[in-house]
Write a protein that holds these residues in place. Structure first.
Motif, PDB file in Angstrom:
ATOM      1  N   THR A 161       0.821  -1.213   0.000  1.00 61.46           N
ATOM      2  CA  THR A 161       0.000   0.000   0.000  1.00 61.46           C
ATOM      3  C   THR A 161       0.855   1.264   0.000  1.00 61.46           C
ATOM      4  O   THR A 161       0.338   2.360  -0.217  1.00 61.46           O
ATOM      5  CB  THR A 161      -0.948   0.027   1.220  1.00 61.46           C
ATOM      6  OG1 THR A 161      -0.180   0.092   2.424  1.00 61.46           O
ATOM      7  CG2 THR A 161      -1.838  -1.205   1.252  1.00 61.46           C
ATOM      8  N   ASN A 162       2.157   1.102   0.228  1.00 57.58           N
ATOM      9  CA  ASN A 162       3.092   2.230   0.159  1.00 57.58           C
ATOM     10  C   ASN A 162       3.570   2.350  -1.292  1.00 57.58           C
ATOM     11  O   ASN A 162       4.595   1.784  -1.677  1.00 57.58           O
ATOM     12  CB  ASN A 162       4.270   1.988   1.110  1.00 57.58           C
ATOM     13  CG  ASN A 162       5.208   3.183   1.195  1.00 57.58           C
ATOM     14  OD1 ASN A 162       5.310   3.986   0.263  1.00 57.58           O
ATOM     15  ND2 ASN A 162       5.912   3.297   2.304  1.00 57.58           N
ATOM     16  N   THR A 164     -13.542  -6.304  -2.387  1.00 59.51           N
ATOM     17  CA  THR A 164     -12.166  -5.778  -2.484  1.00 59.51           C
ATOM     18  C   THR A 164     -11.343  -6.578  -3.497  1.00 59.51           C
ATOM     19  O   THR A 164     -10.545  -6.012  -4.239  1.00 59.51           O
ATOM     20  CB  THR A 164     -11.451  -5.798  -1.122  1.00 59.51           C
ATOM     21  OG1 THR A 164     -11.247  -7.149  -0.676  1.00 59.51           O
ATOM     22  CG2 THR A 164     -12.241  -5.031  -0.073  1.00 59.51           C
ATOM     23  N   ALA A 207      -6.967  -1.002  -4.055  1.00 53.05           N
ATOM     24  CA  ALA A 207      -6.186   0.133  -4.558  1.00 53.05           C
ATOM     25  C   ALA A 207      -4.722  -0.223  -4.815  1.00 53.05           C
ATOM     26  O   ALA A 207      -4.143   0.157  -5.839  1.00 53.05           O
ATOM     27  CB  ALA A 207      -6.285   1.292  -3.568  1.00 53.05           C
ATOM     28  N   ALA A 208      -4.112  -0.971  -3.892  1.00 50.81           N
ATOM     29  CA  ALA A 208      -2.693  -1.315  -4.043  1.00 50.81           C
ATOM     30  C   ALA A 208      -2.460  -2.202  -5.264  1.00 50.81           C
ATOM     31  O   ALA A 208      -1.431  -2.092  -5.946  1.00 50.81           O
ATOM     32  CB  ALA A 208      -2.187  -2.017  -2.781  1.00 50.81           C
ATOM     33  N   GLU A 261     -11.607  -0.375   5.380  1.00 56.63           N
ATOM     34  CA  GLU A 261     -10.668   0.526   4.705  1.00 56.63           C
ATOM     35  C   GLU A 261      -9.338  -0.174   4.427  1.00 56.63           C
ATOM     36  O   GLU A 261      -8.782  -0.063   3.328  1.00 56.63           O
ATOM     37  CB  GLU A 261     -10.446   1.776   5.565  1.00 56.63           C
ATOM     38  CG  GLU A 261      -9.658   2.863   4.858  1.00 56.63           C
ATOM     39  CD  GLU A 261      -9.570   4.135   5.677  1.00 56.63           C
ATOM     40  OE1 GLU A 261      -8.604   4.887   5.460  1.00 56.63           O
ATOM     41  OE2 GLU A 261     -10.451   4.378   6.527  1.00 56.63           O
ATOM     42  N   LEU A 262      -8.834  -0.904   5.419  1.00 57.67           N
ATOM     43  CA  LEU A 262      -7.561  -1.603   5.246  1.00 57.67           C
ATOM     44  C   LEU A 262      -7.676  -2.701   4.192  1.00 57.67           C
ATOM     45  O   LEU A 262      -6.799  -2.849   3.330  1.00 57.67           O
ATOM     46  CB  LEU A 262      -7.104  -2.206   6.578  1.00 57.67           C
ATOM     47  CG  LEU A 262      -5.770  -2.958   6.564  1.00 57.67           C
ATOM     48  CD1 LEU A 262      -4.639  -2.042   6.117  1.00 57.67           C
ATOM     49  CD2 LEU A 262      -5.479  -3.555   7.941  1.00 57.67           C
ATOM     50  N   THR A 302      -9.762  -2.866   1.702  1.00 60.65           N
ATOM     51  CA  THR A 302      -9.888  -2.226   0.389  1.00 60.65           C
ATOM     52  C   THR A 302      -8.547  -1.720  -0.107  1.00 60.65           C
ATOM     53  O   THR A 302      -8.204  -1.857  -1.295  1.00 60.65           O
ATOM     54  CB  THR A 302     -10.893  -1.056   0.463  1.00 60.65           C
ATOM     55  OG1 THR A 302     -12.164  -1.563   0.883  1.00 60.65           O
ATOM     56  CG2 THR A 302     -11.042  -0.372  -0.885  1.00 60.65           C
ATOM     57  N   SER A 303      -7.762  -1.166   0.795  1.00 64.92           N
ATOM     58  CA  SER A 303      -6.449  -0.626   0.428  1.00 64.92           C
ATOM     59  C   SER A 303      -5.519  -1.723  -0.073  1.00 64.92           C
ATOM     60  O   SER A 303      -4.858  -1.571  -1.107  1.00 64.92           O
ATOM     61  CB  SER A 303      -5.834   0.080   1.637  1.00 64.92           C
ATOM     62  OG  SER A 303      -4.545   0.558   1.341  1.00 64.92           O
ATOM     63  N   GLU A 355      -2.362  -0.106  -8.420  1.00 59.41           N
ATOM     64  CA  GLU A 355      -1.066   0.566  -8.543  1.00 59.41           C
ATOM     65  C   GLU A 355       0.031  -0.413  -8.947  1.00 59.41           C
ATOM     66  O   GLU A 355       0.905  -0.085  -9.753  1.00 59.41           O
ATOM     67  CB  GLU A 355      -0.711   1.249  -7.219  1.00 59.41           C
ATOM     68  CG  GLU A 355      -1.566   2.458  -6.893  1.00 59.41           C
ATOM     69  CD  GLU A 355      -1.418   3.572  -7.923  1.00 59.41           C
ATOM     70  OE1 GLU A 355      -0.322   3.747  -8.485  1.00 59.41           O
ATOM     71  OE2 GLU A 355      -2.422   4.275  -8.164  1.00 59.41           O
TER      72      GLU A 355
END
Length: 292
Positions: free
Chosen positions: A44-45, A134, A86-87, A78-79, A81-82, A90
């Motif tokens: 996620t970073n 997710t 989202a991660a 939220e975690l 999903t991230s 990316e």
């Protein structure tokens, strides 16, 4: 004298997890593995992820990182999903930018369970819980690139290796309980994690990826039928000393905050052309033998 081929460099993300450990245990000789745990690289970073890919320049990335606790995903939305959504989007963008191949793991829980025959790769997902939502978000992030270097491997009912899973949970309960109640109206295909790892490694020989692959052991059963077979084999192998009654129950009787698909078996027709698939009962035997 011909020059020896350089080994392929493969980056495994989520290397401490169930699939990551199975991939390391079954690593082919022609692979140079870089294995990173979540502690070493949190996907996620995004800036750090980009820097890492640029520095390591892997030819193949296997994303075995994920938020896999289905019930906890409902609480830590939220975690989940991230990490799962989202991660992954990316990661797909960065892999394409660098020209690396990407194999991402997804789940049978992207389906709603309303079908009564194994789900095809082309069937429309419709997740009914947050975990599934997710995972579907992550899939969309990969499919948006329409790139034959990026692919999704959906799997189901995974067991073996690190962490908690159904087979070990059943064995522990069979040793400590007088009776056992198991859901009998949810159907799917068990998958031994080492079989999944072998399939993932086999994908390195595929020149042009399909967008999605399905992988599970062959055959369909309920959780109840799975538990009955676990006990039968465990008794034969002496892993469990005494049989206990296993009682079939409905999903309504099982206390859970998560809606689960009633049927989530995966059709693996395309995948079995790449790697040999075995019946789930045979794979269960192999896992139990490895425990003795």
């Amino acid at each position: 004298m011909t020059e020896a081929k350089k080994p392929i460099t493969v980056l495994i993300l989520g290397a401490k997890g169930q699939v990551g450990q199975a991939l390391l245990a079954s690593k082919p000789a022609d692979i140079n593995v870089i294995a990173l745990s979540r502690k070493a690289l949190d996907i996620t970073n995004v800036p750090k992820l980009g820097q890492c890919l640029q520095a390591l320049t892997p030819q193949i990335i296997i994303n075995a990182a994920g938020f896999t606790q289905v019930e906890l995903a409902e609480q830590e939305r939220e975690l989940a999903t991230s990490i799962n959504g989202a991660a992954v989007s990316e990661l797909a963008r960065l892999a394409k930018q660098q020209g690396a191949r990407l194999i991402h793991l997804s789940s049978d829980y992207v389906f709603d369970g309303n079908k009564h025959s194994p789900y095809l790769c082309t069937d429309s997902p419709n997740p009914i819980n947050h975990y599934g939502q997710t995972k579907r978000q992550g899939e969309r992030g990969i499919l948006a690139h329409n790139d034959t270097k990026l692919t999704i491997v959906r799997t189901s009912w995974l067991y073996g290796g690190q962490g908690r899973h159904f087979v070990d949970s059943m064995l522990n309960l069979m040793r400590t309980k007088e009776t056992l109640s198991v859901v009998a109206d949810q159907y799917g295909s068990p998958t031994y994690v080492l079989g999944l790892a072998n399939f993932i490694w086999s994908l390195r020989h595929v020149k042009s990826f399909s967008p999605i692959y399905h992988w599970s052991d062959s055959g369909v059963c309920s959780w109840f039928e799975f538990a009955v077979e676990i006990q039968r084999q465990a008794l034969l192998l002496g892993i469990v000393k005494q049989p206990i009654p296993i009682i079939p129950i409905s999903s309504e009787c099982y206390s859970s905050i998560v809606n689960r698909p009633a049927y989530s078996a995966l059709a693996c027709d395309d995948s079995i052309e790449i790697c040999l698939v075995k019946p789930w009962q045979t794979q269960l035997t192999q896992y139990l033998l490895n425990k003795t």
